[in-house]
Scaffold this active site. Structure first.
Site, short mmCIF file in Angstrom:
data_model
loop_
_atom_site.label_atom_id
_atom_site.label_comp_id
_atom_site.label_asym_id
_atom_site.label_seq_id
_atom_site.Cartn_x
_atom_site.Cartn_y
_atom_site.Cartn_z
N SER A 279 0.81 -1.19 0.07
CA SER A 279 0.00 0.02 -0.02
C SER A 279 0.65 1.15 -0.16
CB SER A 279 -0.82 0.12 1.19
OG SER A 279 -0.06 0.29 2.32
N ASP A 280 0.40 2.38 -0.51
CA ASP A 280 0.98 3.57 -0.13
C ASP A 280 0.70 4.00 1.28
OD1 ASP A 280 2.66 5.91 -0.32
OD2 ASP A 280 1.48 6.51 -2.23
N TRP A 281 1.65 4.82 1.88
CA TRP A 281 1.55 5.21 3.25
C TRP A 281 0.14 5.33 3.64
CZ3 TRP A 281 6.25 6.22 6.30
CH2 TRP A 281 5.83 6.94 7.62
#
Length: 746
Positions: A279-281
Site C-alpha cells: 500500500s502507499d503510506w
C-alpha cells in the site's frame, strides 16, 4: 564450410544457450517456490501477519522482529543498525526470515540525478537506466534493498506537484523509460548485492488527480484507463518489476487500495504478475476518509481481498486479520497467498543467503564515474526553448552577470524526494561558471534570497552587476519544496518577484538568458518575451552547475526534448498533445484574439470552434519540443509498403541532415494517427523515437520500425484491436512534425 553452415551452427548454439538459460531460470523459480512452500507450512498465523506489515524505521522494533511480527522496515539507512536488525531476524527469530529494508530512492541516493521529469527530457533510456543502476549501488551499500520507484503515472497537469516525479504525459515514452528504470534498479539479477527491488507506482491513475490537487479523486473512463494510464505499468511488468504500490486516489469512487479490478483482474489475472503489492503510506486506513469503508477492520478486509499484500505504516492488518479470519470474512488461503508472494521476492533478492552488508561494501558514494554520469544526465535533460539571434553559446570573452535566486543554491537544485541527497556534493551554476569563464568574468548578485522572495531589496545590486556585464544569465524557477508530493500549485508562474526582477534587468539593454530550475512546467510565456534565450533545466541534481556551464559555453550542444506540453497560461490545463480532434477542431486561420473581436459582433463570428478566445488553442511549447545550436532538416520519408496486415511491421526510412554550424544530437520522433476508428482516436500518438548524432553538414538515412500490433486500442466493445483502415504517419523533431505519409491496415 559455407557461411550458411556457420550461421546454422551459430543459431543452434544460441538456441541451446537460450534453452539452458530458460531451464536454469525455471529451476531457480521452482527451487524458490519449494522453499517458500516449506516455510509457509511452518509459519504461525502471527508470523504470516508479520510478513504483511511494514513499519517506519526508528527505535523499538527489536522485539517485534524477534517475534516475526515485521516483514519490512522503511526509512532506515544506517548499515550498522540494519545489520543488527537483520541479525535479530535471521538468528533470533523462530524461522529466521529476513526483513526487507525500503527507502524512497527516486532520482539518486547521495549522487543526485535530475528529477525524473528532467530525466524524461533526455529521451535516453540507456542513460536513465545507468542513473538507476548507480542509485541502486549507492543505496544497497547502506542495506537498502527496495525502492519506491519508478513512478510511472501519466501526468497531464502541471499544477500537480508530483509531476516532478513522473516521466511526463506520454504512455509510450513513460513505458520505455519506466522499463529502463526497473532494469537499472534491479540489475541483471536481484541476487546481485548491488541490486534493489523496484516498485511500479502508483497503480493506477494517480496522475489524473482532479484539479491537480494531490490525493484527489480521478475520473478516468475505462477506455482511457486501458489505453493511456495502464500501458506503462504493463511495460514495467514485462521488464521484470517485482513490486507494485497502490495509489492514494479513487477511480470512479473506488480507492485504488481497495480495487479488485486493478490488482486481482488486471495485475494478476491478465498480466500474470507474481510479485507483491504494498500500500502507499496509510492508504488502507485512508479508505475510511474516502467513505469507502466504515472502520479499520473493513479497511483491512477490502485491501487484502483487493490484493494488497503489505500495509505501509498503519496497522489495520496487524490489528484485524485474526478477527476477520475468525468471522469468516477472510479465508486463510488469501493470507497464505499474500505471504507467499512476499517471501518469493525475499528469496529472489538473496536475503536468506546474504542478508548482511559487508563493511567493505558500505558507503560507496559519489565516485568519479557516478558524478560524470550525473553530469551527462543533467546536460541531456536541459531543454533549449529559445535562442534569438543565436545568442548562445556565449563567447569566452563576454562578461557575465549571473543573477537569480537559484544561481547558487546547492540544496535547491537537487529537487524533490532526495532524503539522502548530499548538498555538499552539489556544484552550483555560480561555481561552475566561475570555473568555466573565470572569476573575473562572472559578476554575481542573487537579487532574491529565495525563489519566493516578495520584496525588491536585492534589485539594486543585481542591476548594478548587470550594467557592468555583456550578458545577463538569470537562474530562477522554484525551490525544491514547491514541487513534489502534497505541493500542488494553482498559479504556476515564477514565484515571488522574479518576473519583476527580470523586467528591471531587461531595462539595462543587455541580452538576457533565462534559465529555469523547476519541478514542473511553469507558465513562463509572458516573462520569456523579456529573454533572448531560455533554457529549461528542471531540478538538475548534483552536477547541474557544470552541465549548465557546458551548455552556455558551447561545450555541449543541447539535445533535450520536452516530455510534457507547456501551457501558455494555467487556464489551458489540462493540455496534452495526444488529445482528440473534437467535432469542431480549432482552425488557425479563423482564430481571433479576444481584444480583436469587434464590438457587438454576432455570436457565430468566430466560427464556433474549440479554443479559448484569450489563449487560443496552441500550447507555449509542444510535447517533444527542444532546440539545438544547430538545425536539422528531415526529408525523403518512405515506408516499406502502403498496405499491412496486423502481424506485420512498418519499416520507416527518412533522411536527416545537420544543416547548421555545430555537431549535435537530434531526437527524431515518429507519430501515428488512426484516421477513423469505431471510437474517436487521438490526433497523434508517439510510437517510436531515436537519438541521432550528426556532425555539422552530415546527412544520414535513418530507419525505424513500428509493429502494426502496436496500433491497437480498446474499441467500443472494450476489445483491444487494430482496426482496418487508413493511418497517417509523421516524422520530425517534435509533436508538431509535418513530414508525413499514409498507409492502410487490411
Amino acid at each position: 564450410m559455407r557461411k550458411s553452415g556457420y550461421i546454422f551452427i551459430g543459431v543452434v548454439l544460441l538456441f541451446i544457450y537460450s534453452s539452458c538459460q530458460m531451464n536454469e531460470q525455471t529451476n531457480n523459480a521452482s527451487e524458490i517456490d519449494n522453499k517458500v512452500e516449506a516455510l509457509i507450512q511452518q509459519m504461525t498465523l502471527d508470523e504470516k501477519i508479520g510478513q504483511m506489515c511494514q513499519v517506519n524505521g526508528g527505535q523499538g522494533h527489536d522485539e517485534s522482529i524477534r517475534n516475526g511480527a515485521i516483514g519490512s522496515i522503511l526509512n532506515e539507512v544506517d548499515p550498522v543498525n540494519i545489520n543488527r536488525l537483520q541479525k535479530i531476524a535471521l538468528e533470533e527469530s523462530r524461522l529466521g526470515i529476513p526483513i526487507i529494508v525500503a527507502r524512497d530512492v527516486i532520482h539518486g541516493f547521495k549522487t543526485v540525478f535530475p528529477i525524473p521529469l528532467g530525466q524524461a527530457a533526455t529521451w535516453n533510456p540507456e542513460l536513465v537506466q545507468e542513473g538507476c543502476r548507480i542509485a541502486a549501488k549507492e543505496a544497497s551499500s547502506t542495506g537498502v534493498k527496495w525502492t519506491f520507484a519508478p513512478m510511472i503515472d501519466i501526468s497531464r497537469d502541471a499544477r500537480w506537484g508530483r509531476i516532478a516525479e513522473s516521466l511526463g504525459e506520454d504512455p509510450y515514452l513513460t513505458s520505455v523509460l519506466g522499463a529502463a528504470m526497473v532494469k537499472g534498479f534491479q540489475g541483471d539479477s536481484l541476487n546481485d548485492q548491488t541490486s534493489i527491488v523496484a516498485c511500479a507506482k502508483h497503480f493506477a491513475g494517480y496522475g489524473a488527480a482532479e484539479g491537480g490537487r494531490d490525493y484527489n479523486s480521478t475520473l478516468i473512463p475505462p477506455r482511457e484507463l486501458r489505453d493511456i494510464y495502464l500501458p506503462p505499468f504493463k511495460a514495467a511488468v514485462d521488464a521484470g518489476v517485482r513490486t507494485f504500490m497502490s495509489g492514494f486516489n479513487d477511480i470512479d469512487g473506488v480507492p485504488s487500495t481497495g480495487s479488485e479490478f486493478l490488482f486481482r483482474q488486471v495485475l494478476r489475472e491478465e498480466w500474470q504478475f507474481d510479485g507483491f503489492v504494498v500500500s502507499d503510506w496509510a492508504s488502507p486506513w485512508e479508505m475510511i476518509n474516502h467513505g469507502f469503508v466504515a472502520d479499520e477492520k473493513e479497511a483491512a478486509k477490502r485491501s487484502i481481498i483487493a490484493g494488497v499484500n503489505m500495509e505501509m505504516a498503519t496497522t489495520t492488518y496487524r490489528d484485524n486479520i485474526k478477527a476477520l479470519l475468525d468471522e469468516g470474512a477472510l479465508d486463510i488461503k488469501i493470507i497464505d497467498q499474500a505471504v507467499r508472494e512476499i517471501l518469493r521476492v525475499k528469496f529472489e533478492l538473496g536475503l536468506f543467503d546474504n542478508p548482511y552488508i559487508a563493511e567493505e561494501s558500505q558507503n560507496q558514494f559519489a565516485k568519479a564515474e557516478y558524478l560524470e554520469a550525473a553530469k551527462q544526465a543533467a546536460s541531456q535533460s536541459m531543454v533549449l526553448l529559445k535562442n534569438d539571434e543565436k545568442l548562445l553559446p556565449l563567447k569566452s570573452t563576454q562578461k557575465i552577470a549571473l543573477i537569480g535566486p537559484m544561481a547558487n543554491q546547492a540544496y535547491e537544485q537537487l529537487g524533490t524526494w532526495i532524503f539522502d541527497g548530499d548538498s555538499t556534493l552539489s556544484i552550483t551554476p555560480l561555481t561552475a561558471l566561475q570555473n568555466e569563464f573565470g572569476k573575473d568574468k562572472v559578476l554575481f548578485a542573487e537579487g532574491m534570497s529565495i525563489s519566493r522572495t516578495r520584496h525588491n531589496k536585492g534589485f539594486r545590486q543585481a542591476i548594478k552587476q548587470a550594467k557592468k556585464s555583456d550578458v545577463i544569465v538569470f537562474v530562477g524557477g522554484e525551490e525544491s519544496i514547491l514541487s513534489g508530493e502534497a505541493h500542488s500549485r494553482a498559479n504556476i508562474d515564477l514565484p515571488g518577484v522574479q518576473n519583476d526582477l527580470i523586467k528591471e534587468l531587461k531595462k539595462t539593454g543587455k541580452p538576457l538568458i533565462l534559465v529555469v530550475m523547476a519541478g514542473r512546467p511553469l507558465t513562463i510565456g509572458e516573462i520569456s518575451k523579456y529573454a533572448d534565450a531560455v533554457i529549461y533545466a528542471w531540478h538538475p541534481g548534483t552536477m547541474g552547475g557544470p552541465a549548465l556551464a557546458d551548455i552556455l559555453s558551447g561545450k555541449y550542444n543541447p539535445s533535450g526534448k520536452l516530455p510534457v506540453t507547456f501551457p501558455k497560461v494555467v487556464g489551458q490545463i489540462p493540455m496534452y498533445y495526444n488529445h482528440k480532434n473534437t467535432g469542431r477542431p480549432a482552425n488557425p486561420d479563423s482564430w481571433t484574439q479576444m481584444y480583436d473581436i469587434p464590438v457587438k459582433a454576432p455570436q457565430t463570428s468566430l466560427g464556433n470552434e474549440s479554443h479559448y478566445i484569450d489563449a487560443g488553442y496552441e500550447p507555449l511549447y509542444p510535447f517533444g519540443y527542444g532546440l539545438s545550436y544547430t538545425t536539422y532538416e528531415y526529408s525523403e520519408l518512405t515506408i516499406n509498403k502502403t498496405n499491412f496486415n496486423r502481424d506485420e511491421t512498418i519499416e520507416v526510412s527518412f533522411n536527416i541532415e545537420n544543416t547548421g554550424e555545430f555537431d549535435g544530437v537530434e531526437i527524431a520522433q515518429l507519430y501515428v494517427r488512426d484516421l477513423v476508428g469505431n471510437v474517436s482516436r487521438p490526433v497523434k500518438e508517439l510510437k517510436a523515437f531515436k537519438r541521432i548524432s550528426l556532425q555539422k553538414g552530415e546527412q544520414s538515412t535513418i530507419s525505424m520500425e513500428v509493429k502494426v500490433s502496436d496500433l491497437a486500442f480498446h474499441n467500443i466493445e472494450m476489445e483491444k484491436v487494430v482496426e482496418a483502415g487508413e493511418f497517417q504517419l509523421w516524422i520530425g523533431g517534435d509533436s508538431n512534425a509535418t513530414l508525413s505519409t499514409k498507409f492502410t491496415v487490411n
